[in-house]
Design a protein around this motif. Structure first.
Motif, PDB file in Angstrom:
ATOM      1  N   GLY A 100       4.824   4.531 -10.144  1.00 23.52           N
ATOM      2  CA  GLY A 100       3.725   4.351  -9.209  1.00 23.52           C
ATOM      3  C   GLY A 100       3.799   5.297  -8.029  1.00 23.52           C
ATOM      4  O   GLY A 100       2.770   5.776  -7.537  1.00 23.52           O
ATOM      5  N   ALA A 101       5.006   5.602  -7.567  1.00 24.19           N
ATOM      6  CA  ALA A 101       5.173   6.474  -6.404  1.00 24.19           C
ATOM      7  C   ALA A 101       4.948   7.937  -6.746  1.00 24.19           C
ATOM      8  O   ALA A 101       4.451   8.702  -5.914  1.00 24.19           O
ATOM      9  CB  ALA A 101       6.566   6.290  -5.800  1.00 24.19           C
ATOM     10  N   LYS A 159       0.822  -1.208   0.000  1.00 22.72           N
ATOM     11  CA  LYS A 159       0.000   0.000   0.000  1.00 22.72           C
ATOM     12  C   LYS A 159       0.857   1.259   0.000  1.00 22.72           C
ATOM     13  O   LYS A 159       0.360   2.361   0.179  1.00 22.72           O
ATOM     14  CB  LYS A 159      -0.909   0.017   1.229  1.00 22.72           C
ATOM     15  CG  LYS A 159      -1.854  -1.179   1.291  1.00 22.72           C
ATOM     16  CD  LYS A 159      -2.704  -1.150   2.554  1.00 22.72           C
ATOM     17  CE  LYS A 159      -3.638  -2.360   2.643  1.00 22.72           C
ATOM     18  NZ  LYS A 159      -4.431  -2.367   3.870  1.00 22.72           N
ATOM     19  N   LEU A 160       2.172   1.079  -0.224  1.00 26.88           N
ATOM     20  CA  LEU A 160       3.097   2.199  -0.091  1.00 26.88           C
ATOM     21  C   LEU A 160       2.779   3.339  -1.041  1.00 26.88           C
ATOM     22  O   LEU A 160       2.774   4.505  -0.644  1.00 26.88           O
ATOM     23  CB  LEU A 160       4.537   1.701  -0.338  1.00 26.88           C
ATOM     24  CG  LEU A 160       5.652   2.729  -0.155  1.00 26.88           C
ATOM     25  CD1 LEU A 160       5.668   3.250   1.269  1.00 26.88           C
ATOM     26  CD2 LEU A 160       7.001   2.114  -0.508  1.00 26.88           C
ATOM     27  N   SER A 161       2.505   3.009  -2.301  1.00 28.29           N
ATOM     28  CA  SER A 161       2.261   4.059  -3.279  1.00 28.29           C
ATOM     29  C   SER A 161       1.042   4.891  -2.914  1.00 28.29           C
ATOM     30  O   SER A 161       1.052   6.114  -2.987  1.00 28.29           O
ATOM     31  CB  SER A 161       2.087   3.447  -4.675  1.00 28.29           C
ATOM     32  OG  SER A 161       3.273   2.819  -5.081  1.00 28.29           O
ATOM     33  N   ILE A 162      -0.057   4.202  -2.505  1.00 22.41           N
ATOM     34  CA  ILE A 162      -1.280   4.915  -2.144  1.00 22.41           C
ATOM     35  C   ILE A 162      -1.054   5.800  -0.934  1.00 22.41           C
ATOM     36  O   ILE A 162      -1.439   6.982  -0.910  1.00 22.41           O
ATOM     37  CB  ILE A 162      -2.425   3.918  -1.863  1.00 22.41           C
ATOM     38  CG1 ILE A 162      -2.760   3.138  -3.137  1.00 22.41           C
ATOM     39  CG2 ILE A 162      -3.663   4.645  -1.339  1.00 22.41           C
ATOM     40  CD1 ILE A 162      -3.770   2.038  -2.935  1.00 22.41           C
ATOM     41  N   LEU A 163      -0.404   5.230   0.069  1.00 19.28           N
ATOM     42  CA  LEU A 163      -0.143   6.010   1.288  1.00 19.28           C
ATOM     43  C   LEU A 163       0.748   7.192   0.992  1.00 19.28           C
ATOM     44  O   LEU A 163       0.557   8.289   1.534  1.00 19.28           O
ATOM     45  CB  LEU A 163       0.504   5.103   2.352  1.00 19.28           C
ATOM     46  CG  LEU A 163      -0.384   4.000   2.919  1.00 19.28           C
ATOM     47  CD1 LEU A 163       0.413   3.113   3.866  1.00 19.28           C
ATOM     48  CD2 LEU A 163      -1.589   4.599   3.643  1.00 19.28           C
ATOM     49  N   GLY A 192       9.458   3.554 -17.509  1.00 19.31           N
ATOM     50  CA  GLY A 192       8.311   2.775 -17.929  1.00 19.31           C
ATOM     51  C   GLY A 192       7.174   2.971 -16.937  1.00 19.31           C
ATOM     52  O   GLY A 192       7.406   3.212 -15.746  1.00 19.31           O
ATOM     53  N   VAL A 193       5.940   2.861 -17.406  1.00 20.51           N
ATOM     54  CA  VAL A 193       4.786   3.183 -16.560  1.00 20.51           C
ATOM     55  C   VAL A 193       4.450   2.072 -15.567  1.00 20.51           C
ATOM     56  O   VAL A 193       3.602   2.258 -14.693  1.00 20.51           O
ATOM     57  CB  VAL A 193       3.544   3.494 -17.421  1.00 20.51           C
ATOM     58  CG1 VAL A 193       3.791   4.721 -18.282  1.00 20.51           C
ATOM     59  CG2 VAL A 193       3.161   2.292 -18.276  1.00 20.51           C
ATOM     60  N   ASN A 194       5.097   0.938 -15.656  1.00 22.29           N
ATOM     61  CA  ASN A 194       4.794  -0.170 -14.750  1.00 22.29           C
ATOM     62  C   ASN A 194       5.752  -0.270 -13.576  1.00 22.29           C
ATOM     63  O   ASN A 194       5.634  -1.185 -12.754  1.00 22.29           O
ATOM     64  CB  ASN A 194       4.820  -1.504 -15.527  1.00 22.29           C
ATOM     65  CG  ASN A 194       3.737  -1.581 -16.580  1.00 22.29           C
ATOM     66  OD1 ASN A 194       2.611  -1.146 -16.361  1.00 22.29           O
ATOM     67  ND2 ASN A 194       4.083  -2.120 -17.745  1.00 22.29           N
ATOM     68  N   GLY A 195       6.680   0.650 -13.462  1.00 20.63           N
ATOM     69  CA  GLY A 195       7.677   0.583 -12.406  1.00 20.63           C
ATOM     70  C   GLY A 195       7.243   1.223 -11.105  1.00 20.63           C
ATOM     71  O   GLY A 195       6.232   1.931 -11.029  1.00 20.63           O
ATOM     72  N   ALA A 196       8.040   0.994 -10.062  1.00 21.51           N
ATOM     73  CA  ALA A 196       7.736   1.526  -8.733  1.00 21.51           C
ATOM     74  C   ALA A 196       7.864   3.049  -8.692  1.00 21.51           C
ATOM     75  O   ALA A 196       7.091   3.712  -7.999  1.00 21.51           O
ATOM     76  CB  ALA A 196       8.658   0.887  -7.694  1.00 21.51           C
TER      77      ALA A 196
END
Length: 224
Positions: free
Chosen positions: A164-165, A16-20, A157-161
């Motif tokens: 996402g962050a 849940k890191l990205s959302i938080l 790339g759009v699929n990386g961490a």
């Protein structure tokens, strides 16, 4: 590697890191606009103090670019040396220079494993994002870097961490600077590794907009 030893509850929380993190960013923006009303100059001064305290707290020995060049673009890791690039304000420690080739002009696909942490005013650091836990992030982040003479530009790339962050394909200029001094290879044994301290101007779009200094540990590897 130590992150692999985290208890399961912490591993799960990483999902849940990205959302938080995005929630924290939103609250941070509200806080900045409503509470302190600090000027940009004041925020930059706080950033300088935070980086200074981080360096002191971690017993970092800073060398200049002339000494770095005299050492064949290496830093003494056992002495915890970092080179300071005066123009950008980036600090870099070369842990592994790599066993590949220096980047030539053209397009290159780079794979990266990283840990990103925010440097706080007291000199301590909080992890913001990472992709070093295999069961959560089985693949490294990918970015395409284009080199033209001394100029480097890149997109994630759009699929990386990292995407996402930070919801951005922008690769921080501070991430690209080390590629001028490394010889990144395709084999795992030939990859390069650095630690970085980046002022906001050399960091992510999030760091730039909020004047957040960050530190990184990054492993670079060419895609096969």
């Amino acid at each position: 590697d130590d992150l692999l030893l985290l208890p399961e509850i912490y591993r799960n929380s990483m999902k849940k890191l990205s959302i938080l993190w995005m929630m924290v960013l939103g609250l941070g923006l509200i806080s900045q606009s409503c509470n302190n009303g600090k000027t940009y100059a004041e925020m930059k001064e706080e950033e300088r103090e935070a980086i200074k305290r981080y360096i002191e707290l971690n017993d970092i020995k800073v060398i200049d670019e002339d000494q770095f060049e005299a050492q064949d673009s290496t830093t003494n890791v056992s002495a915890n040396e970092y080179v300071l690039f005066e123009e950008s304000g980036v600090y870099m420690q070369v842990i592994e220079s790599g066993k590949g080739e220096a980047l030539e002009n053209g397009r290159h696909e780079i794979l990266a494993r990283y840990v990103e942490a925010r440097i706080k005013l007291d000199g301590t650091a909080d992890t913001l994002s990472l992709n070093t836990i295999p069961n959560l992030y089985p693949h490294p982040d990918e970015f395409i870097v284009t080199k033209e003479k001394n100029s480097l530009s890149a997109t994630f790339g759009v699929n990386g961490a990292m995407y996402g962050a930070h919801s951005s394909a922008y690769v921080p200029s501070g991430w690209l600077l080390p590629l001028n001094y490394l010889k990144v290879g395709r084999e795992t044994s030939a990859r390069a590794k650095v630690k970085l301290i980046l002022p906001h101007s050399e960091g992510t779009s999030t760091a730039s907009s909020q004047v957040i200094p960050c530190c990184y540990e990054i492993t670079y590897q060419k895609a096969r």
